[in-house]
Motif scaffolding. Structure first.
Motif, PDB file in Angstrom:
ATOM      1  N   PHE A  79       0.824  -1.214   0.000  1.00  0.00           N
ATOM      2  CA  PHE A  79       0.000   0.000   0.000  1.00  0.00           C
ATOM      3  C   PHE A  79       0.857   1.263   0.000  1.00  0.00           C
ATOM      4  N   LEU A  80       1.961   1.251   0.731  1.00  0.00           N
ATOM      5  CA  LEU A  80       2.851   2.408   0.755  1.00  0.00           C
ATOM      6  C   LEU A  80       3.469   2.630  -0.623  1.00  0.00           C
ATOM      7  N   ILE A  81       3.921   1.567  -1.267  1.00  0.00           N
ATOM      8  CA  ILE A  81       4.503   1.687  -2.611  1.00  0.00           C
ATOM      9  C   ILE A  81       3.445   2.165  -3.599  1.00  0.00           C
ATOM     10  N   TYR A  82       2.245   1.611  -3.504  1.00  0.00           N
ATOM     11  CA  TYR A  82       1.152   2.055  -4.381  1.00  0.00           C
ATOM     12  C   TYR A  82       0.875   3.542  -4.179  1.00  0.00           C
ATOM     13  N   ASP A  83       0.881   3.972  -2.947  1.00  0.00           N
ATOM     14  CA  ASP A  83       0.632   5.376  -2.631  1.00  0.00           C
ATOM     15  C   ASP A  83       1.748   6.260  -3.199  1.00  0.00           C
ATOM     16  N   LEU A  84       2.984   5.800  -3.132  1.00  0.00           N
ATOM     17  CA  LEU A  84       4.100   6.577  -3.666  1.00  0.00           C
ATOM     18  C   LEU A  84       4.060   6.652  -5.190  1.00  0.00           C
ATOM     19  N   VAL A  85       3.733   5.532  -5.829  1.00  0.00           N
ATOM     20  CA  VAL A  85       3.702   5.480  -7.287  1.00  0.00           C
ATOM     21  C   VAL A  85       2.543   6.302  -7.849  1.00  0.00           C
ATOM     22  N   ASN A  86       1.423   6.296  -7.176  1.00  0.00           N
ATOM     23  CA  ASN A  86       0.226   6.994  -7.653  1.00  0.00           C
ATOM     24  C   ASN A  86      -0.019   8.309  -6.927  1.00  0.00           C
ATOM     25  N   MET A  87       1.026   9.015  -6.605  1.00  0.00           N
ATOM     26  CA  MET A  87       0.859  10.239  -5.832  1.00  0.00           C
ATOM     27  C   MET A  87       0.200  11.368  -6.619  1.00  0.00           C
ATOM     28  N   HIS A  88       0.129  11.269  -7.941  1.00  0.00           N
ATOM     29  CA  HIS A  88      -0.501  12.320  -8.742  1.00  0.00           C
ATOM     30  C   HIS A  88      -1.946  11.988  -9.107  1.00  0.00           C
ATOM     31  N   ALA A  89      -2.450  10.864  -8.625  1.00  0.00           N
ATOM     32  CA  ALA A  89      -3.839  10.495  -8.909  1.00  0.00           C
ATOM     33  C   ALA A  89      -4.798  11.424  -8.173  1.00  0.00           C
ATOM     34  N   LYS A  90      -6.013  11.557  -8.709  1.00  0.00           N
ATOM     35  CA  LYS A  90      -7.001  12.458  -8.109  1.00  0.00           C
ATOM     36  C   LYS A  90      -7.382  12.050  -6.691  1.00  0.00           C
ATOM     37  N   GLU A  91      -7.475  10.742  -6.454  1.00  0.00           N
ATOM     38  CA  GLU A  91      -7.899  10.280  -5.131  1.00  0.00           C
ATOM     39  C   GLU A  91      -6.775  10.335  -4.091  1.00  0.00           C
ATOM     40  N   HIS A  92      -5.596  10.673  -4.523  1.00  0.00           N
ATOM     41  CA  HIS A  92      -4.450  10.737  -3.615  1.00  0.00           C
ATOM     42  C   HIS A  92      -4.525  11.988  -2.743  1.00  0.00           C
ATOM     43  N   ALA A  93      -4.484  11.776  -1.474  1.00  0.00           N
ATOM     44  CA  ALA A  93      -4.454  12.908  -0.546  1.00  0.00           C
ATOM     45  C   ALA A  93      -3.007  13.343  -0.384  1.00  0.00           C
ATOM     46  N   ALA A  94      -2.800  14.601  -0.227  1.00  0.00           N
ATOM     47  CA  ALA A  94      -1.441  15.118  -0.078  1.00  0.00           C
ATOM     48  C   ALA A  94      -0.813  14.559   1.197  1.00  0.00           C
ATOM     49  N   VAL A  95       0.311  13.914   1.013  1.00  0.00           N
ATOM     50  CA  VAL A  95       1.032  13.333   2.143  1.00  0.00           C
ATOM     51  C   VAL A  95       2.395  14.006   2.187  1.00  0.00           C
ATOM     52  N   SER A  96       2.758  14.501   3.342  1.00  0.00           N
ATOM     53  CA  SER A  96       4.043  15.188   3.470  1.00  0.00           C
ATOM     54  C   SER A  96       5.187  14.177   3.539  1.00  0.00           C
ATOM     55  N   ALA A  97       6.386  14.687   3.303  1.00  0.00           N
ATOM     56  CA  ALA A  97       7.574  13.834   3.368  1.00  0.00           C
ATOM     57  C   ALA A  97       7.775  13.279   4.775  1.00  0.00           C
ATOM     58  N   ILE A  98       7.463  14.089   5.783  1.00  0.00           N
ATOM     59  CA  ILE A  98       7.597  13.634   7.175  1.00  0.00           C
ATOM     60  C   ILE A  98       6.677  12.443   7.429  1.00  0.00           C
ATOM     61  N   GLU A  99       5.440  12.520   6.919  1.00  0.00           N
ATOM     62  CA  GLU A  99       4.497  11.409   7.112  1.00  0.00           C
ATOM     63  C   GLU A  99       4.982  10.155   6.393  1.00  0.00           C
ATOM     64  N   LEU A 100       5.474  10.314   5.158  1.00  0.00           N
ATOM     65  CA  LEU A 100       5.976   9.151   4.418  1.00  0.00           C
ATOM     66  C   LEU A 100       7.153   8.506   5.136  1.00  0.00           C
ATOM     67  N   LEU A 101       8.071   9.311   5.628  1.00  0.00           N
ATOM     68  CA  LEU A 101       9.215   8.771   6.360  1.00  0.00           C
ATOM     69  C   LEU A 101       8.777   8.110   7.666  1.00  0.00           C
ATOM     70  N   THR A 102       7.823   8.713   8.343  1.00  0.00           N
ATOM     71  CA  THR A 102       7.321   8.144   9.598  1.00  0.00           C
ATOM     72  C   THR A 102       6.661   6.800   9.341  1.00  0.00           C
ATOM     73  N   TYR A 103       5.759   6.751   8.362  1.00  0.00           N
ATOM     74  CA  TYR A 103       5.056   5.497   8.066  1.00  0.00           C
ATOM     75  C   TYR A 103       6.022   4.436   7.540  1.00  0.00           C
ATOM     76  N   GLY A 104       6.957   4.860   6.694  1.00  0.00           N
ATOM     77  CA  GLY A 104       7.974   3.920   6.212  1.00  0.00           C
ATOM     78  C   GLY A 104       8.836   3.393   7.345  1.00  0.00           C
ATOM     79  N   GLY A 105       9.160   4.263   8.298  1.00  0.00           N
ATOM     80  CA  GLY A 105       9.942   3.842   9.463  1.00  0.00           C
ATOM     81  C   GLY A 105       9.182   2.860  10.342  1.00  0.00           C
ATOM     82  N   LEU A 106       7.887   3.092  10.516  1.00  0.00           N
ATOM     83  CA  LEU A 106       7.067   2.155  11.303  1.00  0.00           C
ATOM     84  C   LEU A 106       7.031   0.784  10.634  1.00  0.00           C
TER      85      LEU A 106
END
Length: 177
Positions: A79-106
């Motif tokens: 799901f994280l990879i899908y979210d990163l790959v499809n970050m320009h899709a309409k349904e994609h909510a803006a996710v900050s770099a801090i959130e991506l790093l935090t979730y990736g770290g978890l």
């Protein structure tokens, strides 16, 4: 016995890290992982292996528990990879770099814990079989060779005589690999 407490604590930490993830990075309802882990962990805590049958049951339950954690963590990675790959899709909510790093770290931390649990369970036919021997040098089958197992005890004074790997050793192994 202390080894099992460390592994149980690691399972609880892995579940807590999974629960901290946002719903878009979890598979199914968030309560399913704690429920499945509780169903598998409670018998492991309650049972005391006294005979071969009890040891086999505990090994099956432990492998099932780690497999459940592994499955849900892999789904979070997908799901994280899908979210990163499809970050320009309409349904994609803006996710900050801090959130991506935090979730990736978890997710990564959970992965380290899961692999430590796999290593701990699969090395030398499992922790219950390893408990029967006084030291790691007496195990009939080992999958990991720790430095303490290579010490020549006749030449080095103060070397541990009855050393055997604990869960924390497998956690370190998982972290470094």
């Amino acid at each position: 016995m202390k080894d099992r407490h460390q592994a149980r604590l690691a399972v609880i930490v892995a579940v807590a890290l999974y629960v901290l993830l946002p719903s878009k990075l979890t598979f199914g309802p968030i309560w399913i992982v704690p429920l499945l882990v509780a169903v598998l962990l409670i018998p492991l805590v309650a049972l005391a292996p006294t005979q071969l049958r009890g040891v086999r049951l505990m090994r099956v339950l432990t492998i099932a528990l780690v497999a459940v954690l592994n499955f849900f963590n892999v789904m979070s990675v997908v799901f994280l990879i899908y979210d990163l790959v499809n970050m320009h899709a309409k349904e994609h909510a803006a996710v900050s770099a801090i959130e991506l790093l935090t979730y990736g770290g978890l997710i990564w931390t959970t992965n380290v814990i899961i692999f430590a649990l796999w290593y701990w369970e699969l090395d030398g036919d499992g922790p219950f079989d390893r408990e029967r021997y006084p030291s790691a040098n007496d195990y009939p089958s080992v999958d990991f060779l720790f430095p303490q197992m290579q010490i020549d005890r006749t030449r080095i004074k103060g070397a541990p005589q009855n050393w055997r790997p604990m869960f924390i050793d497998y956690l370190y192994l998982s972290f470094t690999n």
